[in-house]
Design a protein around this motif. Structure first.
Motif, PDB file in Angstrom:
ATOM      1  N   SER A  83       0.839  -1.199   0.000  1.00 41.84           N
ATOM      2  CA  SER A  83       0.000   0.000   0.000  1.00 41.84           C
ATOM      3  C   SER A  83       0.873   1.249   0.000  1.00 41.84           C
ATOM      4  O   SER A  83       1.781   1.394   0.822  1.00 41.84           O
ATOM      5  N   GLU A  84       0.541   2.180  -0.900  1.00 36.91           N
ATOM      6  CA  GLU A  84       1.258   3.445  -1.015  1.00 36.91           C
ATOM      7  C   GLU A  84       0.443   4.559  -0.367  1.00 36.91           C
ATOM      8  O   GLU A  84      -0.764   4.670  -0.582  1.00 36.91           O
ATOM      9  N   VAL A  85       1.111   5.384   0.421  1.00 34.81           N
ATOM     10  CA  VAL A  85       0.452   6.526   1.057  1.00 34.81           C
ATOM     11  C   VAL A  85       0.178   7.594   0.002  1.00 34.81           C
ATOM     12  O   VAL A  85       1.028   7.899  -0.835  1.00 34.81           O
ATOM     13  N   GLU A  86      -1.041   8.167   0.062  1.00 34.03           N
ATOM     14  CA  GLU A  86      -1.461   9.126  -0.959  1.00 34.03           C
ATOM     15  C   GLU A  86      -1.426  10.577  -0.486  1.00 34.03           C
ATOM     16  O   GLU A  86      -1.601  11.488  -1.302  1.00 34.03           O
ATOM     17  N   ASN A  87      -1.206  10.821   0.805  1.00 35.22           N
ATOM     18  CA  ASN A  87      -1.349  12.194   1.316  1.00 35.22           C
ATOM     19  C   ASN A  87      -0.206  12.553   2.258  1.00 35.22           C
ATOM     20  O   ASN A  87       0.471  11.694   2.811  1.00 35.22           O
ATOM     21  N   GLY A  88      -0.033  13.845   2.444  1.00 33.91           N
ATOM     22  CA  GLY A  88       0.784  14.373   3.526  1.00 33.91           C
ATOM     23  C   GLY A  88       2.273  14.140   3.417  1.00 33.91           C
ATOM     24  O   GLY A  88       2.833  13.905   2.338  1.00 33.91           O
ATOM     25  N   GLU A  89       2.920  14.189   4.550  1.00 34.85           N
ATOM     26  CA  GLU A  89       4.380  14.116   4.650  1.00 34.85           C
ATOM     27  C   GLU A  89       4.960  12.855   4.021  1.00 34.85           C
ATOM     28  O   GLU A  89       6.054  12.878   3.458  1.00 34.85           O
ATOM     29  N   PHE A  90       4.214  11.745   4.098  1.00 33.76           N
ATOM     30  CA  PHE A  90       4.754  10.467   3.631  1.00 33.76           C
ATOM     31  C   PHE A  90       4.165  10.025   2.289  1.00 33.76           C
ATOM     32  O   PHE A  90       4.266   8.853   1.918  1.00 33.76           O
ATOM     33  N   ALA A  91       3.570  10.938   1.548  1.00 38.62           N
ATOM     34  CA  ALA A  91       2.994  10.623   0.231  1.00 38.62           C
ATOM     35  C   ALA A  91       4.054   9.973  -0.658  1.00 38.62           C
ATOM     36  O   ALA A  91       5.195  10.439  -0.729  1.00 38.62           O
ATOM     37  N   GLY A  92       3.657   8.867  -1.327  1.00 37.57           N
ATOM     38  CA  GLY A  92       4.560   8.152  -2.215  1.00 37.57           C
ATOM     39  C   GLY A  92       5.365   7.062  -1.530  1.00 37.57           C
ATOM     40  O   GLY A  92       6.028   6.269  -2.206  1.00 37.57           O
ATOM     41  N   GLN A  93       5.332   7.006  -0.204  1.00 38.36           N
ATOM     42  CA  GLN A  93       6.038   5.952   0.520  1.00 38.36           C
ATOM     43  C   GLN A  93       5.084   4.790   0.798  1.00 38.36           C
ATOM     44  O   GLN A  93       3.864   4.938   0.771  1.00 38.36           O
ATOM     45  N   TYR A  94       5.661   3.620   1.072  1.00 39.18           N
ATOM     46  CA  TYR A  94       4.877   2.404   1.260  1.00 39.18           C
ATOM     47  C   TYR A  94       4.817   2.019   2.738  1.00 39.18           C
ATOM     48  O   TYR A  94       5.724   2.327   3.523  1.00 39.18           O
ATOM     49  N   VAL A  95       3.736   1.321   3.084  1.00 36.43           N
ATOM     50  CA  VAL A  95       3.504   0.957   4.478  1.00 36.43           C
ATOM     51  C   VAL A  95       4.670   0.169   5.060  1.00 36.43           C
ATOM     52  O   VAL A  95       5.101   0.424   6.196  1.00 36.43           O
ATOM     53  N   ASP A  96       5.219  -0.781   4.299  1.00 35.16           N
ATOM     54  CA  ASP A  96       6.314  -1.584   4.831  1.00 35.16           C
ATOM     55  C   ASP A  96       7.568  -0.748   5.077  1.00 35.16           C
ATOM     56  O   ASP A  96       8.311  -0.996   6.035  1.00 35.16           O
ATOM     57  N   ASP A  97       7.802   0.274   4.231  1.00 39.31           N
ATOM     58  CA  ASP A  97       8.952   1.149   4.455  1.00 39.31           C
ATOM     59  C   ASP A  97       8.751   2.027   5.687  1.00 39.31           C
ATOM     60  O   ASP A  97       9.689   2.262   6.463  1.00 39.31           O
ATOM     61  N   LEU A  98       7.515   2.523   5.873  1.00 43.24           N
ATOM     62  CA  LEU A  98       7.230   3.302   7.068  1.00 43.24           C
ATOM     63  C   LEU A  98       7.404   2.461   8.325  1.00 43.24           C
ATOM     64  O   LEU A  98       7.885   2.945   9.357  1.00 43.24           O
ATOM     65  N   TRP A  99       7.008   1.193   8.248  1.00 49.33           N
ATOM     66  CA  TRP A  99       7.159   0.277   9.388  1.00 49.33           C
ATOM     67  C   TRP A  99       8.630   0.171   9.798  1.00 49.33           C
ATOM     68  O   TRP A  99       8.949   0.163  10.990  1.00 49.33           O
ATOM     69  N   LYS A 100       9.517   0.132   8.807  1.00 51.00           N
ATOM     70  CA  LYS A 100      10.957  -0.004   9.094  1.00 51.00           C
ATOM     71  C   LYS A 100      11.588   1.326   9.499  1.00 51.00           C
ATOM     72  O   LYS A 100      12.434   1.373  10.406  1.00 51.00           O
ATOM     73  N   ASN A 101      11.196   2.408   8.819  1.00 57.46           N
ATOM     74  CA  ASN A 101      11.928   3.667   8.946  1.00 57.46           C
ATOM     75  C   ASN A 101      11.252   4.708   9.837  1.00 57.46           C
ATOM     76  O   ASN A 101      11.904   5.681  10.236  1.00 57.46           O
ATOM     77  N   HIS A 102       9.979   4.533  10.106  1.00 62.58           N
ATOM     78  CA  HIS A 102       9.234   5.477  10.948  1.00 62.58           C
ATOM     79  C   HIS A 102       8.360   4.690  11.913  1.00 62.58           C
ATOM     80  O   HIS A 102       7.130   4.823  11.927  1.00 62.58           O
TER      81      HIS A 102
END
Length: 322
Positions: free
Chosen positions: A48-67
């Motif tokens: 799943s790709e984020v569509e809004n805000g600060e993390f737009a264009g990033q993926y859920v799995d990357d956010l899990w690792k990096n944020h």
């Protein structure tokens, strides 16, 4: 960062799929028989790709690792949940999923306990849910002889029903059903029986996984004891379908919103939301975000409280794991 994460769905063609994800939910889906909308996912087979805000264009799995602060700094290595909408134009294969231990050893991923909220069921619809074998020897004999009529339990199903499907449960959605599925983040399925169908693309029958099925099916089958609770708060209705300890991996809720209400995370640190029908808003830190049918989002751990307003039918879930 105090804002919800709105997500872009990923669609998968299936031999049993149809076009209702387009006609009923308004999604712009690819050509073909589209059976699955992966709505909230960190799994590599549909990120799943984020569509809004600060993390737009990033993926859920990357956010899990990096944020990881977005998820309350969890201990797990992977985003643990996966939310789908399924369109069964034809019946799915009769299948079973492994538990965490078997999946880790043989598949190198999580096991798969799941559940279904029935969005729509045509008259006469039914599930395969469980089996009638009394012991392992009888199970193996009925499978090997192809005695499906006696082995498989058929359960009538209607719109609004909820079914919890622990790993080891023989199951299948059948023709004419749309469901929202909440599950562990796994794509391991063992096919026990597939109606001798031929895949149009390969011209061959799809693979079966008889040994793995026999290894992982729970014998005898026991229906889980659910304590489904509903409470009316003003004009709003809140239903809890499952939560730990009955369901160790996730809690699942049904929210029927008619008037403004402030909500908080319940047993988890972040909340997954899928809008099944209606229109409204989610308000976070004084900012309004539009909601409508087919929208999926994560309210992260960095958001303590949020307000829902409008006329909304929502399935929400939280991870049961730290």
């Amino acid at each position: 960062m105090s804002e919800p994460l709105f997500l872009k769905p990923v669609f998968h063609e299936k031999i049993w799929g149809g076009r209702k994800l387009e006609t009923k939910f308004g999604y712009n889906i690819p050509d073909g028989t589209i059976g699955e909308c992966w709505a909230i996912s960190g799994h590599p087979h549909g990120r799943s790709e984020v569509e809004n805000g600060e993390f737009a264009g990033q993926y859920v799995d990357d956010l899990w690792k990096n944020h990881s602060e977005l998820f309350g700094n969890p201990k797990g290595k992977v985003f643990p949940l996966l939310t789908k909408i399924l369109d069964a134009e034809a019946s799915l294969s009769v299948q079973v999923h492994p538990d965490n231990a078997y999946a880790a050893e043989h598949e190198h991923e999580l096991g798969k306990t799941e559940c279904w909220y029935i969005i729509d069921a045509e008259p006469g619809s039914y599930l395969i849910y469980g089996h009638n074998a009394k012991n392992k020897a009888e199970l193996d004999q009925m499978i090997e002889s192809g005695d499906w009529d006696h082995l498989l339990r058929k359960v009538p199903v209607k719109t609004g029903d909820f079914y919890y499907v622990p790993s080891g449960t023989v199951h299948a959605l059948n023709k004419g059903i749309m469901a929202l599925e909440t599950q562990q983040s796994s794509d391991t399925t063992y096919r026990l029986y597939d109606y001798d169908r031929v895949d149009k693309t390969t011209g061959k029958k799809r693979d079966l996984h008889i040994k793995q099925s026999e290894d992982t099916i729970t014998v005898p089958h026991k229906d889980p004891k659910l304590n489904i609770e509903s409470k009316q708060v003003g004009q709003n209705k809140f239903t809890t379908f499952v939560q730990p300890p009955v369901s160790p991996f996730f809690s699942v809720y049904h929210w029927e919103i008619k008037e403004p209400v402030e909500l908080h995370h319940q047993i988890g640190k972040y909340t997954l939301i899928s809008v099944l029908s209606g229109e409204g808003k989610i308000t976070v830190d004084g900012k309004d975000y539009d909601l409508k049918k087919g929208i999926h989002l994560i309210v992260p751990a960095t958001v303590d409280a949020w307000k829902l307003s409008g006329d909304l039918d929502i399935i929400a879930s939280e991870s049961g794991e730290e």
